[in-house]
Design a protein around this motif. Structure first.
Motif, PDB file in Angstrom:
ATOM      1  N   GLU A  16     -26.407   1.240  67.441  1.00  0.00           N
ATOM      2  CA  GLU A  16     -26.484   0.800  68.835  1.00  0.00           C
ATOM      3  C   GLU A  16     -25.403   1.442  69.689  1.00  0.00           C
ATOM      4  OE1 GLU A  16     -26.760  -3.416  69.256  1.00  0.00           O
ATOM      5  OE2 GLU A  16     -28.635  -3.549  68.076  1.00  0.00           O
ATOM      6  N   ALA A  17     -24.316   1.871  69.054  1.00  0.00           N
ATOM      7  CA  ALA A  17     -23.267   2.565  69.793  1.00  0.00           C
ATOM      8  C   ALA A  17     -23.794   3.856  70.407  1.00  0.00           C
ATOM      9  CB  ALA A  17     -22.076   2.855  68.882  1.00  0.00           C
ATOM     10  N   TRP A  18     -24.750   4.503  69.727  1.00  0.00           N
ATOM     11  CA  TRP A  18     -25.358   5.713  70.285  1.00  0.00           C
ATOM     12  C   TRP A  18     -26.074   5.391  71.593  1.00  0.00           C
ATOM     13  CZ3 TRP A  18     -28.020   9.506  66.399  1.00  0.00           C
ATOM     14  CH2 TRP A  18     -27.093   9.901  65.413  1.00  0.00           C
ATOM     15  N   ILE A  19     -26.828   4.298  71.564  1.00  0.00           N
ATOM     16  CA  ILE A  19     -27.599   3.917  72.754  1.00  0.00           C
ATOM     17  C   ILE A  19     -26.657   3.498  73.885  1.00  0.00           C
ATOM     18  CG2 ILE A  19     -29.461   2.474  73.629  1.00  0.00           C
ATOM     19  CD1 ILE A  19     -30.230   4.470  71.399  1.00  0.00           C
ATOM     20  N   GLU A  20     -25.593   2.835  73.532  1.00  0.00           N
ATOM     21  CA  GLU A  20     -24.618   2.449  74.552  1.00  0.00           C
ATOM     22  C   GLU A  20     -24.050   3.691  75.239  1.00  0.00           C
ATOM     23  OE1 GLU A  20     -21.763   0.145  72.466  1.00  0.00           O
ATOM     24  OE2 GLU A  20     -23.097  -1.593  72.184  1.00  0.00           O
ATOM     25  N   ARG A  21     -23.729   4.738  74.451  1.00  0.00           N
ATOM     26  CA  ARG A  21     -23.209   5.967  75.041  1.00  0.00           C
ATOM     27  C   ARG A  21     -24.277   6.672  75.869  1.00  0.00           C
ATOM     28  NH1 ARG A  21     -20.782   6.431  69.845  1.00  0.00           N
ATOM     29  NH2 ARG A  21     -22.146   8.166  69.206  1.00  0.00           N
ATOM     30  N   LEU A  22     -25.522   6.598  75.391  1.00  0.00           N
ATOM     31  CA  LEU A  22     -26.629   7.185  76.139  1.00  0.00           C
ATOM     32  C   LEU A  22     -26.779   6.495  77.495  1.00  0.00           C
ATOM     33  CD1 LEU A  22     -29.170   8.935  76.456  1.00  0.00           C
ATOM     34  CD2 LEU A  22     -30.426   7.185  75.151  1.00  0.00           C
ATOM     35  N   PHE A  23     -26.722   5.164  77.505  1.00  0.00           N
ATOM     36  CA  PHE A  23     -26.854   4.422  78.766  1.00  0.00           C
ATOM     37  C   PHE A  23     -25.665   4.698  79.691  1.00  0.00           C
ATOM     38  CE2 PHE A  23     -29.912   0.794  77.310  1.00  0.00           C
ATOM     39  CZ  PHE A  23     -30.900   1.746  77.108  1.00  0.00           C
ATOM     40  N   MET A  26     -26.420   7.894  81.356  1.00  0.00           N
ATOM     41  CA  MET A  26     -27.423   7.708  82.405  1.00  0.00           C
ATOM     42  C   MET A  26     -26.828   7.038  83.636  1.00  0.00           C
ATOM     43  SD  MET A  26     -30.944   6.636  80.502  1.00  0.00           S
ATOM     44  CE  MET A  26     -31.631   7.571  79.129  1.00  0.00           C
ATOM     45  N   LEU A  27     -25.919   6.088  83.405  1.00  0.00           N
ATOM     46  CA  LEU A  27     -25.269   5.424  84.536  1.00  0.00           C
ATOM     47  C   LEU A  27     -24.458   6.423  85.349  1.00  0.00           C
ATOM     48  CD1 LEU A  27     -24.651   2.792  86.035  1.00  0.00           C
ATOM     49  CD2 LEU A  27     -22.751   2.408  84.447  1.00  0.00           C
ATOM     50  N   LEU A  28     -23.773   7.329  84.649  1.00  0.00           N
ATOM     51  CA  LEU A  28     -23.006   8.358  85.351  1.00  0.00           C
ATOM     52  C   LEU A  28     -23.921   9.344  86.072  1.00  0.00           C
ATOM     53  CD1 LEU A  28     -20.280   9.127  82.648  1.00  0.00           C
ATOM     54  CD2 LEU A  28     -19.958   7.890  84.798  1.00  0.00           C
ATOM     55  N   GLU A  29     -25.062   9.649  85.485  1.00  0.00           N
ATOM     56  CA  GLU A  29     -25.990  10.607  86.076  1.00  0.00           C
ATOM     57  C   GLU A  29     -26.711  10.012  87.285  1.00  0.00           C
ATOM     58  OE1 GLU A  29     -26.753  13.732  85.424  1.00  0.00           O
ATOM     59  OE2 GLU A  29     -25.783  14.134  83.495  1.00  0.00           O
ATOM     60  N   TYR A  30     -27.149   8.746  87.170  1.00  0.00           N
ATOM     61  CA  TYR A  30     -28.063   8.194  88.169  1.00  0.00           C
ATOM     62  C   TYR A  30     -27.473   7.068  89.010  1.00  0.00           C
ATOM     63  CZ  TYR A  30     -31.315  10.728  85.176  1.00  0.00           C
ATOM     64  OH  TYR A  30     -31.939  11.691  84.439  1.00  0.00           O
ATOM     65  N   GLY A  31     -26.324   6.544  88.602  1.00  0.00           N
ATOM     66  CA  GLY A  31     -25.682   5.512  89.397  1.00  0.00           C
ATOM     67  C   GLY A  31     -26.562   4.292  89.624  1.00  0.00           C
ATOM     68  N   LYS A  32     -26.731   3.901  90.893  1.00  0.00           N
ATOM     69  CA  LYS A  32     -27.465   2.677  91.254  1.00  0.00           C
ATOM     70  C   LYS A  32     -28.906   2.720  90.772  1.00  0.00           C
ATOM     71  CE  LYS A  32     -28.270  -0.334  95.263  1.00  0.00           C
ATOM     72  NZ  LYS A  32     -29.744  -0.470  95.095  1.00  0.00           N
ATOM     73  N   ARG A  33     -29.495   3.908  90.712  1.00  0.00           N
ATOM     74  CA  ARG A  33     -30.887   4.001  90.275  1.00  0.00           C
ATOM     75  C   ARG A  33     -31.044   3.479  88.846  1.00  0.00           C
ATOM     76  NH1 ARG A  33     -32.567  10.066  92.493  1.00  0.00           N
ATOM     77  NH2 ARG A  33     -32.453   9.554  94.717  1.00  0.00           N
ATOM     78  N   PRO A  75     -33.840   7.997  86.250  1.00  0.00           N
ATOM     79  CA  PRO A  75     -33.618   7.750  84.824  1.00  0.00           C
ATOM     80  C   PRO A  75     -34.951   7.589  84.093  1.00  0.00           C
ATOM     81  CG  PRO A  75     -33.057   5.799  86.123  1.00  0.00           C
ATOM     82  CD  PRO A  75     -33.290   6.903  87.095  1.00  0.00           C
ATOM     83  N   PRO A  76     -35.054   8.098  82.884  1.00  0.00           N
ATOM     84  CA  PRO A  76     -36.323   8.013  82.144  1.00  0.00           C
ATOM     85  C   PRO A  76     -36.542   6.638  81.533  1.00  0.00           C
ATOM     86  CG  PRO A  76     -34.677   9.070  80.800  1.00  0.00           C
ATOM     87  CD  PRO A  76     -34.035   8.850  82.144  1.00  0.00           C
TER      88      PRO A  76
END
Length: 230
Positions: A16-23, A26-33, A75-76
């Motif tokens: 789950e740590a992988w998914i946390e880093r992935l999210f 995505m937060l850094l890439e897409y921000g509020k979206r 975000p996908p």
């Protein structure tokens, strides 16, 4: 973000740590979206779901998906991210790429391979790909390609080995090979004054190390000569 330092199996969920880093990425890439997309979701359950659904995806595939984020404005979803990790390969387009790639390999060239699975599917069928039409090999090709794509991980495509054509099939590559062999024979016959019978091979390797373009045939013969017994 590093998703390649650990491994997963097809039966176990990703850490789950992988998914946390992935999210986080995505937060850094897409921000509020990104925040708006999952505002109503239970984040713990969401992370666990993604981890389970991405079981069996290799580090290389996950990296491909992460790299593809840069080309998206939004975000996908999970199904979209899966396709980003494992983009579909059209069998017919892959067939024509494989035919061109096989021709290149027979000429001693690397060839252009958009996906390593195409190379590994093509090599056992190299003769058929050179001599038969798509309709003749379609079923076998699609099966071989699907099997390779299903692996998820592939060995590095090896450097090409120069292959001479069969008698009567004169090509530019075979002509070059014959010329290279002729040059090598001349170098062997005219031994240097120092009496070193393998001096010609050492000089070829020295030229290769210095960056001079040496044909695969010359390099192979020089290496074989030095590895052989005195």
């Amino acid at each position: 973000m590093n998703l390649t330092t650990e491994s997963s199996t097809s039966t176990n969920a990703l850490p789950e740590a992988w998914i946390e880093r992935l999210f986080e990425r995505m937060l850094l890439e897409y921000g509020k979206r990104f925040g708006d997309q999952w505002a109503q979701a239970n984040m713990d359950k969401l992370i666990a779901h993604w981890a389970a659904e991405l079981a069996g995806y290799s580090g290389a595939e996950l990296k491909r998906g992460v790299d593809a984020l840069a080309s998206r404005d939004w975000p996908p979803t999970l199904p979209e991210f899966k396709r980003m990790c494992r983009p579909p390969v059209d069998p017919m387009r892959a067939y024509y790429e494989a035919v061109a790639g096989v021709q290149a390999r027979f000429a001693g060239e690397h060839g252009t391979w958009s996906h390593p699975a195409i190379y590994w599917a093509a090599m056992p069928m190299a003769v058929e790909l050179r001599e038969q039409t798509f309709s003749a090999v379609k079923a076998r090709w699609e099966t071989a390609l699907a099997d390779q794509l299903g692996r998820g991980e592939w060995e590095t495509i090896p450097a090409p080995m120069l292959q001479l054509t069969a008698p009567g099939q004169s090509t530019t590559s075979s002509a070059k090979a014959r010329e290279a062999i002729k040059q090598l024979v001349g170098q062997i016959v005219h031994k240097p004054a120092d009496g070193d019978p393998k001096g010609w091979a050492r000089r070829i390797l020295d030229r290769h190390k210095a960056g001079e373009k040496i044909t695969p045939t010359q390099l192979s013969m020089a290496q074989d000569a030095l590895q052989a017994g005195a």
